[in-house]
Design an enzyme around this catalytic site. Structure first.
Site, PDB file in Angstrom:
ATOM      1  N   HIS A   3      -7.018  14.449 -21.583  1.00 50.82           N
ATOM      2  CA  HIS A   3      -6.634  13.543 -22.675  1.00 50.82           C
ATOM      3  C   HIS A   3      -5.301  13.867 -23.328  1.00 50.82           C
ATOM      4  CE1 HIS A   3     -10.428  11.383 -22.606  1.00 50.82           C
ATOM      5  NE2 HIS A   3     -11.075  12.529 -22.591  1.00 50.82           N
ATOM      6  N   CYS A  21     -18.619  15.931 -23.368  1.00 52.37           N
ATOM      7  CA  CYS A  21     -17.368  16.411 -22.767  1.00 52.37           C
ATOM      8  C   CYS A  21     -17.453  17.907 -22.469  1.00 52.37           C
ATOM      9  CB  CYS A  21     -16.191  16.123 -23.689  1.00 52.37           C
ATOM     10  SG  CYS A  21     -15.686  14.386 -23.704  1.00 52.37           S
ATOM     11  N   ARG A  29     -20.517  12.552 -28.005  1.00 49.92           N
ATOM     12  CA  ARG A  29     -19.353  12.471 -27.115  1.00 49.92           C
ATOM     13  C   ARG A  29     -18.729  13.857 -26.915  1.00 49.92           C
ATOM     14  NH1 ARG A  29     -18.000   9.821 -23.004  1.00 49.92           N
ATOM     15  NH2 ARG A  29     -18.220  11.980 -22.370  1.00 49.92           N
ATOM     16  N   CYS A  68      -9.942  20.004 -23.391  1.00 53.47           N
ATOM     17  CA  CYS A  68      -9.950  18.569 -23.694  1.00 53.47           C
ATOM     18  C   CYS A  68      -8.613  17.948 -23.265  1.00 53.47           C
ATOM     19  CB  CYS A  68     -10.164  18.335 -25.180  1.00 53.47           C
ATOM     20  SG  CYS A  68     -11.689  19.025 -25.848  1.00 53.47           S
TER      21      CYS A  68
END
Length: 285
Positions: A198, A246, A242, A194
């Site tokens: 991000h 991802c 979500r 992730c």
């Protein structure tokens, strides 16, 4: 019912907003003539148009449907969800989303809003949630499923409140720590995590800005907007969806709805967003 009909009529404003956005695009200089900054300003103007008229948000129709599902008897026990305890006591919805995820003693684990709804459906209504978990998220162009609609309504009932998740106990801190480890762990065929997308400011994929979610200042702005209506897929996407999406984009193993991993990731993000406002349902590209 009058509110529902009013919202159905009001969503026609969305079509008008989209038409204006398309007109602006048609009048814009050819691709390459605009600077990146000008393009970003144009996208933000479009988003602001939608935010300024909340009645144009199609997600409010799903929130209405979620309220109806909450109060309608269903399942083998022919019961409603009105006695579901979201953390503030049975049946108390207002403000509950802003204090999730949290540890629930009756379930013996930390839960986010969707996981808690599934638990209440099983315990109160006798619903076979395994069948739901097998395919919980909508395909493009399909409406959000029942749990997502209920979650959208519950989230909307905390709109304007500051996130204050109850994660300071031992179980909560363990869950947040697990979420942080998963957020930063590189794995899968692309060796992604992730954090690959991000954990830096100013990154983007094509025209999509990627928020720095491990930075509280940026997490507070975006995390509270989920569940959100996705214009590109024309349906509401919840936070569980979500996370699932991802993982799919990283070509990771399928992330099961309500699993410890999914709840841990959500707990980590909400913990970073603590203090930011709930602004759900939001509107995303």
């Amino acid at each position: 019912m009058n509110t529902l009909m009013t919202r159905k009529s009001a969503t026609l404003a969305l079509a008008g907003s989209l038409a204006v956005a398309l007109a602006l695009s048609a009048a814009a200089p050819p691709a390459g003539a605009q600077t990146e900054e000008e393009t970003q300003r144009g996208l933000e103007r479009y988003r602001q148009m939608l935010r300024e008229d909340p009645w144009s948000n199609p997600a409010l129709l799903d929130a209405d449907r979620g309220e109806l599902l909450w109060t309608t008897a269903a399942g083998p026990r022919n019961a409603t969800l009105e006695d579901c305890d979201l953390g503030l006591g049975p049946g108390i919805v207002d403000g509950a989303f802003a204090r999730l995820p949290r540890y629930f003693e009756d379930a013996g684990r930390v839960m986010d809003v969707e996981t808690r709804i599934l638990w209440c459906m099983r315990e109160l209504q006798g619903v076979d949630v395994a069948a739901y978990v097998a395919k919980p998220h909508p395909s493009g162009g399909q409406p959000v499923k029942d749990v997502g609609a209920i979650a959208t309504w519950i989230a909307n009932r905390s709109e304007g409140e500051a996130f204050a998740p109850a994660l300071d106990d031992a179980a909560g801190r363990r869950t947040v720590a697990m979420g942080e480890a998963l957020f930063n762990r590189r794995s899968g065929p692309f060796d992604f995590s992730c954090a690959t997308c991000h954990s830096a400011t100013g990154q983007r994929i094509r025209l999509q800005e990627l928020p720095h979610l491990s930075q509280p200042e940026e997490a507070r702005v975006v995390v509270g907007e989920w569940p959100a209506y996705r214009v590109s897929s024309t349906h509401v996407m919840t936070m569980q969806h979500r996370m699932y999406d991802c993982y799919w984009q990283m070509r990771m193993p399928q992330l099961e709805m309500g699993s410890e991993a999914s709840v841990a990731l959500i707990a980590y993000l909400v913990d970073k967003a603590a203090g930011g406002d709930v602004a759900a349902p939001g509107i995303k590209r």
